[in-house]
Design an enzyme around this catalytic site. Sequence first.
Site, mmCIF file in Angstrom:
data_model
loop_
_atom_site.group_PDB
_atom_site.id
_atom_site.type_symbol
_atom_site.label_atom_id
_atom_site.label_comp_id
_atom_site.label_asym_id
_atom_site.label_seq_id
_atom_site.Cartn_x
_atom_site.Cartn_y
_atom_site.Cartn_z
ATOM 1 N N ASP A 173 -2.854 19.257 -14.095
ATOM 2 C CA ASP A 173 -3.251 17.938 -14.587
ATOM 3 C C ASP A 173 -2.870 17.896 -16.063
ATOM 4 O O ASP A 173 -3.480 18.581 -16.884
ATOM 5 C CB ASP A 173 -4.750 17.729 -14.399
ATOM 6 C CG ASP A 173 -5.218 16.334 -14.811
ATOM 7 O OD1 ASP A 173 -4.539 15.700 -15.649
ATOM 8 O OD2 ASP A 173 -6.267 15.889 -14.313
ATOM 9 N N ARG A 224 0.828 -1.204 0.000
ATOM 10 C CA ARG A 224 0.000 0.000 0.000
ATOM 11 C C ARG A 224 0.865 1.257 0.000
ATOM 12 O O ARG A 224 0.452 2.318 -0.466
ATOM 13 C CB ARG A 224 -0.938 -0.005 1.217
ATOM 14 C CG ARG A 224 -1.797 1.243 1.314
ATOM 15 C CD ARG A 224 -2.981 1.050 2.272
ATOM 16 N NE ARG A 224 -2.608 0.427 3.509
ATOM 17 C CZ ARG A 224 -2.004 1.049 4.539
ATOM 18 N NH1 ARG A 224 -1.674 2.323 4.444
ATOM 19 N NH2 ARG A 224 -1.734 0.387 5.642
#
Length: 400
Positions: A186, A57
């Site tokens: 982005d 993770r």
Amino acid sequence: MTDALPPRSLARRPAAPSTVTRPVASPIQPSVVWRAEDADALDAQYEGRTEGFAYARESHPNAVALARQIDALEGTPEGSGGGLCFGSGMGAVSAVLLGLLKSGDRVIASSQLYGRSLRLMTQDLPRFGIEIAFVDPTDGAAWRKAAETPAAMVFAEVVSNPTLRVADMDAARDAATACGGLLVVDNTFTTPRGWRPFDHGADIVIHSVTKMLAGHSDATLGWAAARTPEIRAALAAAQGSIGATASPFDCWLAERGLATFALRYDRAEANAAALADHLATLPGVEAAIYPGRADHPDHNRAGDLLQGRNGTMVAFRLKGGRAQANAFIRAAADLPFAPSLGDVQTLLSHPPSSSHRALTPEGRAALGITEGFIRVSVGVEEIETLKAEFSEAVAAAAKV
């Protein structure tokens, strides 16, 4: 008769075979955990004195390998610690926003962003006491006006989804400087083949790797990198807490796809330019939208900013509305109607029913997204094939 040795438990995994050679293809390493020599060795790893893995993770070899390749493409600054891979593009966006902002912060954001990014900013962040000031990304004066009030972050896309407007990135950068906020870009639509935000002052760059970088619609991933190791550490902490973990298998697929990224991008970009020009000649098309066309409202800015790299996305408005859009989609049977982009094959999307369905009709209309609006992610097919398919589908829509 001698006593047999006790069988080795199959639950105990054998050590990896010793070898003096290395694989040519990257191996998939799906292990969730890694074993350390002892507690001191684990301390050294977590304190940054040694390198290693502990729990998937947090990080794993396939994610690191992919992130390093995207770092090289995007020019991630040396000494920053490198980019991080996430389970999706929105995982990356969420880690940036939730990992760096706090109650009372203010964000200056482009009003033309990916639909889920807009939803996160309009419906979720306000619940945590974070203010969002939206601006027209093409309006330099709007950026400057918004920056008169301090903000923690300025958030923009270079080319907007799905209307393909080209942001005034110089004004966005200047706004970030003026308001004291981080400039977040982005870069999914533009990709590092078209524009590299770090070269132009960005503090954080985000990608939905799912799209053009991976390029085959078979891996769901995101990536984010920061200019400084301090910001990178905050993103890594947010990733671990949110659980936006990148799958080793998806990272492996994306690394494989990334090897042909430049070839795919160049071919799809050439197809996009030709297809946009072709759509503009069809009687059933109200407007063909592509930054490289002289009739695009931001054509001059695109020329200065993108230097001829106008991208692989095309949009157009059919004459009519939902009935014509449905007829077009049904007639284009060999072109998948699928809400994604960046695949090797051309994909169709209808933003009012997919990416921007959460917006009100008035909100979509303000962006120029009519019920006859179609977004096209152009692939690498033969261009004459694409022209013929679009001609037939537009003609079918015009008959409704």
